[in-house]
Motif scaffolding. Structure first.
Motif, PDB file in Angstrom:
ATOM      1  N   LEU A   1      -2.928   1.030   3.956  1.00 50.11           N
ATOM      2  CA  LEU A   1      -2.063  -0.155   3.966  1.00 50.11           C
ATOM      3  C   LEU A   1      -1.511  -0.421   5.365  1.00 50.11           C
ATOM      4  N   GLY A   2      -1.151   0.654   6.070  1.00 51.61           N
ATOM      5  CA  GLY A   2      -0.617   0.513   7.429  1.00 51.61           C
ATOM      6  C   GLY A   2      -1.589  -0.187   8.370  1.00 51.61           C
ATOM      7  N   GLU A   3      -2.878   0.134   8.243  1.00 54.05           N
ATOM      8  CA  GLU A   3      -3.909  -0.532   9.062  1.00 54.05           C
ATOM      9  C   GLU A   3      -4.127  -1.976   8.591  1.00 54.05           C
ATOM     10  N   PHE A   4      -4.162  -2.154   7.281  1.00 57.88           N
ATOM     11  CA  PHE A   4      -4.511  -3.444   6.693  1.00 57.88           C
ATOM     12  C   PHE A   4      -3.501  -4.539   7.053  1.00 57.88           C
ATOM     13  N   VAL A   5      -2.213  -4.205   7.043  1.00 55.62           N
ATOM     14  CA  VAL A   5      -1.187  -5.247   7.253  1.00 55.62           C
ATOM     15  C   VAL A   5      -1.151  -5.758   8.695  1.00 55.62           C
ATOM     16  N   LYS A   6      -1.842  -5.059   9.603  1.00 56.30           N
ATOM     17  CA  LYS A   6      -1.829  -5.495  11.013  1.00 56.30           C
ATOM     18  C   LYS A   6      -2.529  -6.838  11.213  1.00 56.30           C
ATOM     19  N   LYS A   7      -3.299  -7.294  10.197  1.00 60.01           N
ATOM     20  CA  LYS A   7      -4.019  -8.572  10.319  1.00 60.01           C
ATOM     21  C   LYS A   7      -3.110  -9.781  10.074  1.00 60.01           C
ATOM     22  N   PHE A   8      -1.860  -9.540   9.650  1.00 58.05           N
ATOM     23  CA  PHE A   8      -0.982 -10.639   9.205  1.00 58.05           C
ATOM     24  C   PHE A   8       0.380 -10.559   9.886  1.00 58.05           C
ATOM     25  N   THR A   9       1.203 -11.608   9.694  1.00 57.43           N
ATOM     26  CA  THR A   9       2.638 -11.476   9.966  1.00 57.43           C
ATOM     27  C   THR A   9       3.180 -10.725   8.757  1.00 57.43           C
ATOM     28  N   SER A  10       3.479  -9.443   8.952  1.00 54.52           N
ATOM     29  CA  SER A  10       3.822  -8.601   7.803  1.00 54.52           C
ATOM     30  C   SER A  10       5.333  -8.405   7.689  1.00 54.52           C
ATOM     31  N   VAL A  11       5.795  -8.360   6.452  1.00 57.77           N
ATOM     32  CA  VAL A  11       7.217  -8.092   6.196  1.00 57.77           C
ATOM     33  C   VAL A  11       7.299  -6.884   5.269  1.00 57.77           C
TER      34      VAL A  11
END
Length: 433
Positions: free
Chosen positions: A94-104
């Motif tokens: 999940l930590g790697e995956f969310v880097k593609k977005f503006t994550s909150v």
């Protein structure tokens, strides 16, 4: 095409992550225990294949995502290693995956799930948003701008994340099987704060969050005067709660939510602060706050005759107090009855007196046997140790649950993080027969 295989796909974080990848057109499958868990419904609706655990599930073209409940010695993980497959723990993937977005990342000792659900509901009306909620709900959009996700502090797993933003709701002592005390919990949140990339929205009424150090702008929200975002003029009606929001002491707007209790106002305020920072139109925020239906197992209501049956995940003294407060605000003319199943022996032992204090806010108290974790030993602790601290409380089982019919005009709060739902089901069966 690569297939993502989830070891423990019914987990409350794993199931939504599988849903997200499926929605984004990846091949997804998984394995788990046979027992029915509420998180599998959304997987079944998407026709995601769920098998029983078996090393034969593991094939050469897979990427393995392993739930944190399963050790490296698990037969599927062992087989994946033999085949030389990429293996990720849930939080690392999940930590790697969310880097593609503006994550909150939404984090805090209490209120994570409700706040994540509310933020996703508001943001998705303004921009394409994917989300992962700890009640088992997930949604993926290939063109997502935002990724909203629940970030759990347990075992410091949230240190795998470097989100654009973090919402921090509070810091309280919980998970005593891992954290030493509240300062140890604060230390974990402080480490997390230093990994946030763009900004932190934190509850300024929380004494610990007020001391937080960060490398990015911090916005504080709360009821107190010194917050950047402050709620005032709070009005409660049978429909919910209405309040004014002041941004740095200037009136911003009036908002209404269908929820009750101070904790729900604070959760809404966190969402308002983040959306204001991201320039979401105020009319969208107002409309979405008002239409939010809540998340699973958080004050989920069912009316049966003159009784209101409520299923709630509250499993910490602070959460129990907030749930009882909500029930009393929403149903001022009804008796509030707490039916509580403690979750884990370590938590029960650590907070025996605090559980007694918070449960005593109810008009009547029934206790179910402690739901232990496979990782711990009960020792000498028994449910009677809690009962003797609460005046006029009773121990209840599935067989004796019919005594609840004696509470005519009442709210029955079924609270816990174990399998408390089976007690509510047993009671509903009694009523039906």
């Amino acid at each position: 095409m690569t297939t993502y295989h989830f070891v423990g796909i019914k987990g409350t974080g794993m199931s939504p992550l599988a849903q997200i990848l499926h929605d984004m057109n990846y091949n997804v499958q998984g394995s788990d225990i046979k027992q029915h868990i509420f998180t599998q419904q959304a997987l079944e609706e998407r026709n995601i294949a769920i098998s029983s655990f078996d090393k034969e599930n593991i094939k050469a073209d897979q990427v393995i995502i392993a739930g944190n409940a399963f050790p490296d010695e698990h037969k599927e993980i062992v087989r994946a290693k033999e085949l030389g497959l990429p293996i990720y723990r849930y939080h690392h993937f999940l930590g790697e995956f969310v880097k593609k977005f503006t994550s909150v990342a939404v984090t805090g000792s209490h209120g994570k799930t409700s706040t994540t659900g509310l933020l996703a509901h508001v943001l998705e009306a303004a921009n394409p948003t994917s989300y992962l909620i700890g009640d088992g709900s997930g949604k993926g959009m290939e063109n997502s701008e935002y990724f909203v996700f629940e970030a759990c502090e347990y075992r410091r797993h949230f240190l795998s994340y470097e989100p654009s933003y973090a919402i921090m709701t509070n810091v309280d002592f919980d998970h005593p099987d891992y954290f030493k005390d509240v300062n140890d919990v604060f230390d974990a949140f402080q480490s997390m704060a230093l990994q946030v990339q763009k900004g932190i929205i934190a509850c300024g009424d929380d004494p610990y969050l007020h001391q937080m150090q960060a490398k990015v702008p911090m916005l504080f929200y709360g009821m107190n005067d010194n917050n950047d975002f402050q709620a005032g003029n709070i009005q409660v009606s049978p429909e919910g709660t209405t309040f004014d929001v002041f941004v740095r002491n200037s009136f911003y707007e009036t908002f209404s939510i269908p929820g009750f209790g101070k904790h729900n106002v604070l959760n809404a305020l966190a969402v308002i602060a983040l959306c204001h920072y991201e320039q979401v139109e105020v009319s969208i925020i107002q409309q979405q706050l008002k239409s939010f239906k809540g998340v699973k197992r958080r004050f989920s209501e069912k009316v049966v005759g003159r009784q209101v049956l409520i299923d709630d995940y509250a499993h910490h003294p602070t959460e129990i107090k907030a749930t009882i407060e909500s029930a009393k605000q929403k149903y001022p003319d009804k008796e509030v009855v707490a039916i509580f199943q403690p979750h884990t022996f370590t938590r029960t032992q650590t907070f025996l007196n605090e559980f007694a204090d918070s449960l005593s806010q109810a008009d009547a108290v029934y206790l179910c046997d402690i739901f232990g974790s496979a990782r711990e030993n009960a020792g000498d602790l028994r449910i009677e140790n809690l009962q003797e601290r609460i005046q006029n409380s009773h121990i209840i089982s599935e067989d004796t649950i019919d005594c609840l019919t004696g509470h005519g005009n009442s709210v029955l709060l079924f609270m816990g993080a174990g399998d408390i739902q089976k007690y509510q089901k047993a009671y509903e069966s009694q009523l039906a027969s």
